[in-house]
Motif scaffolding. Sequence first.
Motif, PDB file in Angstrom:
ATOM      1  N   ASN A  33      -5.941   0.860   7.554  1.00  0.00           N
ATOM      2  CA  ASN A  33      -7.729   0.847   7.729  1.00  0.00           C
ATOM      3  C   ASN A  33      -8.063   1.181   6.464  1.00  0.00           C
ATOM      4  O   ASN A  33      -9.531   1.132   6.591  1.00  0.00           O
ATOM      5  CB  ASN A  33      -8.149   0.185   9.049  1.00  0.00           C
ATOM      6  N   ASN A  34      -7.609   2.106   6.257  1.00  0.00           N
ATOM      7  CA  ASN A  34      -8.362   2.993   4.850  1.00  0.00           C
ATOM      8  C   ASN A  34      -7.671   2.871   4.409  1.00  0.00           C
ATOM      9  O   ASN A  34      -7.586   4.665   3.183  1.00  0.00           O
ATOM     10  CB  ASN A  34      -8.799   4.233   5.405  1.00  0.00           C
ATOM     11  N   CYS A  35      -7.295   2.187   2.820  1.00  0.00           N
ATOM     12  CA  CYS A  35      -5.934   1.769   1.437  1.00  0.00           C
ATOM     13  C   CYS A  35      -6.435   1.335   0.658  1.00  0.00           C
ATOM     14  O   CYS A  35      -6.655  -0.443   0.468  1.00  0.00           O
ATOM     15  CB  CYS A  35      -4.928   1.848   2.708  1.00  0.00           C
ATOM     16  N   ARG A  60      -7.339  -4.161  -3.637  1.00  0.00           N
ATOM     17  CA  ARG A  60      -8.526  -4.484  -2.487  1.00  0.00           C
ATOM     18  C   ARG A  60      -8.519  -3.328  -2.013  1.00  0.00           C
ATOM     19  O   ARG A  60      -7.089  -2.576  -1.707  1.00  0.00           O
ATOM     20  CB  ARG A  60      -8.150  -6.103  -1.801  1.00  0.00           C
ATOM     21  N   GLU A  61      -9.271  -2.985  -1.286  1.00  0.00           N
ATOM     22  CA  GLU A  61      -9.825  -2.294   0.398  1.00  0.00           C
ATOM     23  C   GLU A  61      -9.344  -2.221   0.871  1.00  0.00           C
ATOM     24  O   GLU A  61      -9.402  -4.146   1.408  1.00  0.00           O
ATOM     25  CB  GLU A  61     -10.280  -0.617   0.153  1.00  0.00           C
ATOM     26  N   SER A  62      -8.056  -1.704   2.676  1.00  0.00           N
ATOM     27  CA  SER A  62      -7.845  -2.961   3.443  1.00  0.00           C
ATOM     28  C   SER A  62      -8.821  -2.820   4.595  1.00  0.00           C
ATOM     29  O   SER A  62      -8.605  -4.108   4.762  1.00  0.00           O
ATOM     30  CB  SER A  62      -7.258  -1.874   4.431  1.00  0.00           C
ATOM     31  N   GLU A  63     -10.174  -1.973   4.566  1.00  0.00           N
ATOM     32  CA  GLU A  63     -10.824  -2.238   5.230  1.00  0.00           C
ATOM     33  C   GLU A  63     -11.844  -3.872   4.716  1.00  0.00           C
ATOM     34  O   GLU A  63     -12.981  -3.526   4.998  1.00  0.00           O
ATOM     35  CB  GLU A  63     -11.702  -0.925   5.560  1.00  0.00           C
ATOM     36  N   ALA A  64     -12.013  -4.187   2.921  1.00  0.00           N
ATOM     37  CA  ALA A  64     -12.341  -4.865   2.539  1.00  0.00           C
ATOM     38  C   ALA A  64     -11.433  -5.878   1.852  1.00  0.00           C
ATOM     39  O   ALA A  64     -11.969  -6.054   1.144  1.00  0.00           O
ATOM     40  CB  ALA A  64     -13.715  -4.772   1.730  1.00  0.00           C
ATOM     41  N   PRO A  65     -10.814  -7.114   2.541  1.00  0.00           N
ATOM     42  CA  PRO A  65      -9.742  -7.520   1.794  1.00  0.00           C
ATOM     43  C   PRO A  65     -10.457  -8.521   1.512  1.00  0.00           C
ATOM     44  O   PRO A  65      -9.217  -8.810   0.391  1.00  0.00           O
ATOM     45  CB  PRO A  65      -9.085  -8.073   3.377  1.00  0.00           C
ATOM     46  N   CYS A 110      -1.123   6.273   3.146  1.00  0.00           N
ATOM     47  CA  CYS A 110      -2.307   5.979   3.389  1.00  0.00           C
ATOM     48  C   CYS A 110      -2.118   6.246   4.530  1.00  0.00           C
ATOM     49  O   CYS A 110      -3.401   6.078   5.604  1.00  0.00           O
ATOM     50  CB  CYS A 110      -2.312   4.271   3.115  1.00  0.00           C
ATOM     51  N   GLN A 162      -5.206  -1.299  -1.408  1.00  0.00           N
ATOM     52  CA  GLN A 162      -3.845  -1.856  -1.265  1.00  0.00           C
ATOM     53  C   GLN A 162      -3.389  -3.020  -2.730  1.00  0.00           C
ATOM     54  O   GLN A 162      -4.358  -3.499  -3.515  1.00  0.00           O
ATOM     55  CB  GLN A 162      -3.903  -3.214  -0.227  1.00  0.00           C
ATOM     56  N   GLN A 171       0.724  -1.203  -0.062  1.00  0.00           N
ATOM     57  CA  GLN A 171      -0.317  -0.140  -0.020  1.00  0.00           C
ATOM     58  C   GLN A 171       0.760   0.938   0.348  1.00  0.00           C
ATOM     59  O   GLN A 171       1.575   1.065   0.001  1.00  0.00           O
ATOM     60  CB  GLN A 171      -0.949  -0.222   1.617  1.00  0.00           C
TER      61      GLN A 171
END
Length: 65
Positions: free
Chosen positions: A17-19, A32-37, A12, A21, A8
């Motif tokens: 937790n809002n990045c 992907r988004e770190s909050e929804a891996p 960030c 990746q 990432q």
Amino acid sequence: MPETDWQQSSFCGGGGNNCMQMRTAGESIQVRESEAPDAVITLTRDQLAAFIAGVKAGEFDHLIG
């Protein structure tokens, strides 16, 4: 692939937790988004390059506020 393969941006911030990746997966790039891996998007390099060019050109600016 192991979790350590995800990268990432240093922009960030400290929480991470809002990045967005990214990692390579063969000839593709996974995002992907770190909050929804578990929600992974797989793109070709050409698709990713076209998206980045669109962002830089401001093509998506109307979607933000």
